[in-house]
Design a protein around this motif. Structure first.
Motif, mmCIF file in Angstrom:
data_model
loop_
_atom_site.group_PDB
_atom_site.id
_atom_site.type_symbol
_atom_site.label_atom_id
_atom_site.label_comp_id
_atom_site.label_asym_id
_atom_site.label_seq_id
_atom_site.Cartn_x
_atom_site.Cartn_y
_atom_site.Cartn_z
ATOM 1 N N VAL A 161 22.202 -37.279 41.280
ATOM 2 C CA VAL A 161 22.836 -37.499 39.987
ATOM 3 C C VAL A 161 24.055 -36.588 39.870
ATOM 4 N N GLU A 163 22.576 -47.947 32.041
ATOM 5 C CA GLU A 163 23.351 -48.851 32.894
ATOM 6 C C GLU A 163 22.581 -50.139 33.160
ATOM 7 N N ASP A 164 21.255 -50.027 33.321
ATOM 8 C CA ASP A 164 20.434 -51.223 33.536
ATOM 9 C C ASP A 164 20.437 -52.132 32.312
ATOM 10 N N ASP A 213 27.814 -38.795 31.617
ATOM 11 C CA ASP A 213 27.033 -38.439 32.806
ATOM 12 C C ASP A 213 27.026 -36.928 33.046
ATOM 13 N N PRO A 214 25.887 -36.389 33.543
ATOM 14 C CA PRO A 214 24.653 -37.102 33.846
ATOM 15 C C PRO A 214 23.853 -37.407 32.586
ATOM 16 N N THR A 215 23.177 -38.551 32.595
ATOM 17 C CA THR A 215 22.350 -38.928 31.454
ATOM 18 C C THR A 215 21.272 -39.905 31.918
ATOM 19 N N TYR A 216 20.563 -40.481 30.988
ATOM 20 C CA TYR A 216 19.453 -41.384 31.272
ATOM 21 C C TYR A 216 19.960 -42.602 32.044
ATOM 22 N N SER A 217 19.396 -42.834 33.214
ATOM 23 C CA SER A 217 19.927 -43.860 34.115
ATOM 24 C C SER A 217 19.714 -45.286 33.628
ATOM 25 N N ARG A 226 16.613 -35.002 41.179
ATOM 26 C CA ARG A 226 17.837 -35.466 40.523
ATOM 27 C C ARG A 226 19.085 -35.116 41.343
ATOM 28 N N SER A 280 31.143 -44.577 32.159
ATOM 29 C CA SER A 280 30.651 -43.238 31.880
ATOM 30 C C SER A 280 31.769 -42.221 32.015
#
Length: 284
Positions: free
Chosen positions: A251, A40-41, A33-37, A248, A52
């Motif tokens: 984030v 997690e989904d 993190d931070p990275t593409y959210s 962002r 993370s």
């Protein structure tokens, strides 16, 4: 070779299928993190445990950060390079260290923005590292996001497994024909990326003259992350002016930051004009 390539209905499907193969209730994915959210989904959808590790303040990943990730005993490690939303490349030598060290699971390098970078793809390293999986997409440099075509490049054994579990007919005939046409015109992509880089440098130069800008982070992608005074208010103002950026600020490590995708020269000028108007009105 063809045996190293798996095409899917967008990179979303690639990640979903990888986690169906190698994830699950007793498995763990680690990201930085931070990275593409969406990572997690994907984990949530496949009942995979998502963990993370925080990057450094400059968004880099050094040995200490890597050791923290490996200590979590992950089954998969995801590295986004250039990273989203920060735009920075991960140091290539650090990635080699992870590849040399982590042998008990799979390392996924998400290269969605690699076409905007001067760094070569890790695709050329597949023969050295059987645990390596590289992701790319036609959504960014090729401008074909709505066409939905993502790719995994990996050891043929991994590709065979992906082919066993993929949905039938996941890529339509129209998509295949349009993708073939796009891939045959590499000059268009080269020209577009070159022009985008020129526009990016001009946008950065213009932003440096605005008092409300506090930090412009280095980017190897087609966007820049910028720290603003009163970022939320500015973001809301831009929305009213029909200029869509990405706030962002919520984030990790990105407080007061807005991610701006590089547009056409005229679009960038309009953005700068509206930012100047906002800060003039608000006495910044």
């Amino acid at each position: 070779t063809v045996e190293n390539i798996w095409a899917a209905n967008g990179s979303n499907e690639v990640m979903q299928q990888l986690l169906q193969l190698f994830g699950g209730p007793d498995k763990t994915l680690v990201a930085f993190d931070p990275t593409y959210s969406m990572y997690e989904d994907y984990c949530r959808n496949t009942f995979t445990k998502y963990l993370s590790v925080s990057r450094n303040e400059d968004f880099s990943i050094d040995q200490k950060v890597m050791d923290s990730a490996l200590a979590l005993n992950p089954d998969l490690i995801v590295i986004t390079s250039p990273n989203n939303p920060t735009g920075n490349l991960m140091n290539r030598e650090d990635i080699y260290k992870i590849l040399d060290t982590f042998k008990t699971g799979f390392i996924v390098i998400d290269e969605a923005y690699i076409d905007f970078s001067e760094e070569p793809s890790f695709i050329q390293e597949l023969y050295k590292f059987p645990q390596l999986i590289v992701l790319q997409t036609l959504s960014k440099a090729y401008g074909l996001a709505s066409l939905r075509l993502g790719m995994a490049f990996a050891n043929p054994t991994i590709i065979k497994l992906l082919n066993k579990i993929k949905p039938p007919y996941n890529i339509g005939g129209a998509t295949q024909r349009l993708v073939q046409k796009a891939l045959s015109d590499s000059h268009f992509v080269t020209k577009s990326v070159k022009q985008l880089k020129v526009n990016k440098q001009q946008l950065i130069a213009d932003l440096k003259h605005i008092n409300g800008v506090t930090t412009i982070f280095h980017s190897d992608a087609n966007f820049i992350l910028v720290k603003f005074i009163r970022a939320q208010e500015l973001f809301d103002y831009l929305i009213l002016k029909k200029i869509i950026a990405r706030n962002r600020s919520n984030v990790e490590l990105c407080n007061d930051s807005i991610r701006i995708t590089i547009g056409l020269e005229s679009e960038n000028k309009e953005l700068i004009q509206q930012i100047k108007i906002f800060y003039t009105k608000n006495d910044v």
